[in-house]
Design a protein around this motif. Sequence first.
Motif, short mmCIF file in Angstrom:
data_model
loop_
_atom_site.label_atom_id
_atom_site.label_comp_id
_atom_site.label_asym_id
_atom_site.label_seq_id
_atom_site.Cartn_x
_atom_site.Cartn_y
_atom_site.Cartn_z
N ILE A 130 -0.09 2.13 3.43
CA ILE A 130 0.17 1.09 4.43
C ILE A 130 0.23 -0.30 3.81
CG2 ILE A 130 -0.90 2.43 6.28
CD1 ILE A 130 -3.24 0.29 6.09
N GLY A 146 -0.33 7.71 5.18
CA GLY A 146 0.15 6.42 5.66
C GLY A 146 1.02 6.53 6.89
N HIS A 147 1.94 5.56 7.03
CA HIS A 147 2.75 5.43 8.24
C HIS A 147 3.67 6.62 8.51
CE1 HIS A 147 1.55 1.32 9.02
NE2 HIS A 147 1.98 0.89 7.85
N GLN A 304 5.76 -1.63 5.82
CA GLN A 304 4.94 -1.22 4.69
C GLN A 304 4.20 -2.40 4.05
OE1 GLN A 304 4.57 1.91 3.95
NE2 GLN A 304 3.22 1.62 2.20
#
Length: 465
Positions: A130, A146-147, A304
């Motif tokens: 992230i 993460g995303h 990001q």
Amino acid sequence: MTSQTIAAFKAGLRGKLIQPEDAEYNDARKVYNGMIDKHPALIAQCADTADVIASVNFARNNDMLLAVRSGGHNGGGLGICDDGLVIDLSLLKYTHVDPAGMTVLAGAGCTWGDIDHATHTFGLATPSGIISTTGVGGLTLGGGLGHLTRKCGLTIDNVLSVDMVLANGDFVTANAGQNQDLYWAIRGGGGNFGVVTSFLFKLHPIDTVYAGPMLYEISEGKEVMEWYQDLIVKAPDELNGFFAFLTVPPGDPFPPHLHLKKMCGIVWAYTGPLEQAEETFKPIRAFKQPALDMVGPLPQPVLQSMFDALYPPGLQWYWKADFVNELTAESIAEHLRFGETLPSMHSTMHLYPVNGAAGRVGKTETPWNYREAVWGMVMVGVDPDPANNSKTIAWTKQYWEALHPYSAGGAYVNMMMDEGEDRVKASYGDNYERLVKIKTKYDPDNLFRVNQNIKPRLVAADAMA
């Protein structure tokens, strides 16, 4: 080890060999976590793979403690050591995108910002964390959460091949067709098996995402956590969102009336068709009016890098983590107790979803043992001032101790400090013995031990003797 030995090593490198007496030494030994203050004897800033091979051989032949540093983000400071040799890979910074084959080749010195810059031009992305200043090497070898996890899996699920230098100095490629045992081990087993010099990643057609934070009053935390739990276990893969307790930063783009206010929130990332985004978020927005809604279309690299400025290098970090399967009423009460007492503006707790695409990978297909977990949980005490370390560390430890009884057991190794062998074993679970076998084959003397260490069989036996 004589000065002549060091001089010969230095002369054979294309990159730099930095020693304590050199002017650049103090800058070269700094790592992202300002709480880590170590003094290596030598830092080899490797210019190419030949330098890496020479450095590994030098450490082994001179019985030196060896640390390997990629982007330098590691929470536990495991890219640096006292009195040993640091292999610094930051100069191995290159990318090559194959848009037709949908892959990117990246040197181990890259950050995720480097990869995002290269791939976004082609409307492509691969899952990472992230924060874009995170190093590719460390995040990848530990797992990569993460995303994009729910849509694309963990970062390790998108590693197609690596080149690496083994403890004996051999240069090998590990992928589905070559050195398959090593390929299995490096996808989650950390830096235990050698120095990875390059990664080949699978790319996905992700360009603009519908993403950003929604913040709620801390008093609404119980209701938000209960609703969020129900939503994220049923959500389509295209919808990712991690929950957080946070203190609103005192600056743009946050409105002044929220500055320095303790809140809870969800950072969303929707990777489906943009024309369906508003419809997807209708029930989310219908649940409760957030105090702040910053969700909208964003280029993937903007999402990001959204938190980069908030977390610059040099802050004091203390981490604790666990995997979590369920948010019970009791655990939510504990979360709220600590969320309401965040000890500094930068301190936080995140719950990162591990379900969706990542959860459908078999738990023995990679070393990542907690595929059935719903979240990777991390609490971090963070502050710019070392004088506040005792406060932030105490909050983090007490928070973790209160929540650990409700956890699944192990933790994401990239979110752990130096917590000992039992925690490493718990994190790998049933995959640990297979990792020990591979470690024993490729690094029987445990040259690569400045990490969340998996001890080879002989070293483990010697320690018991």
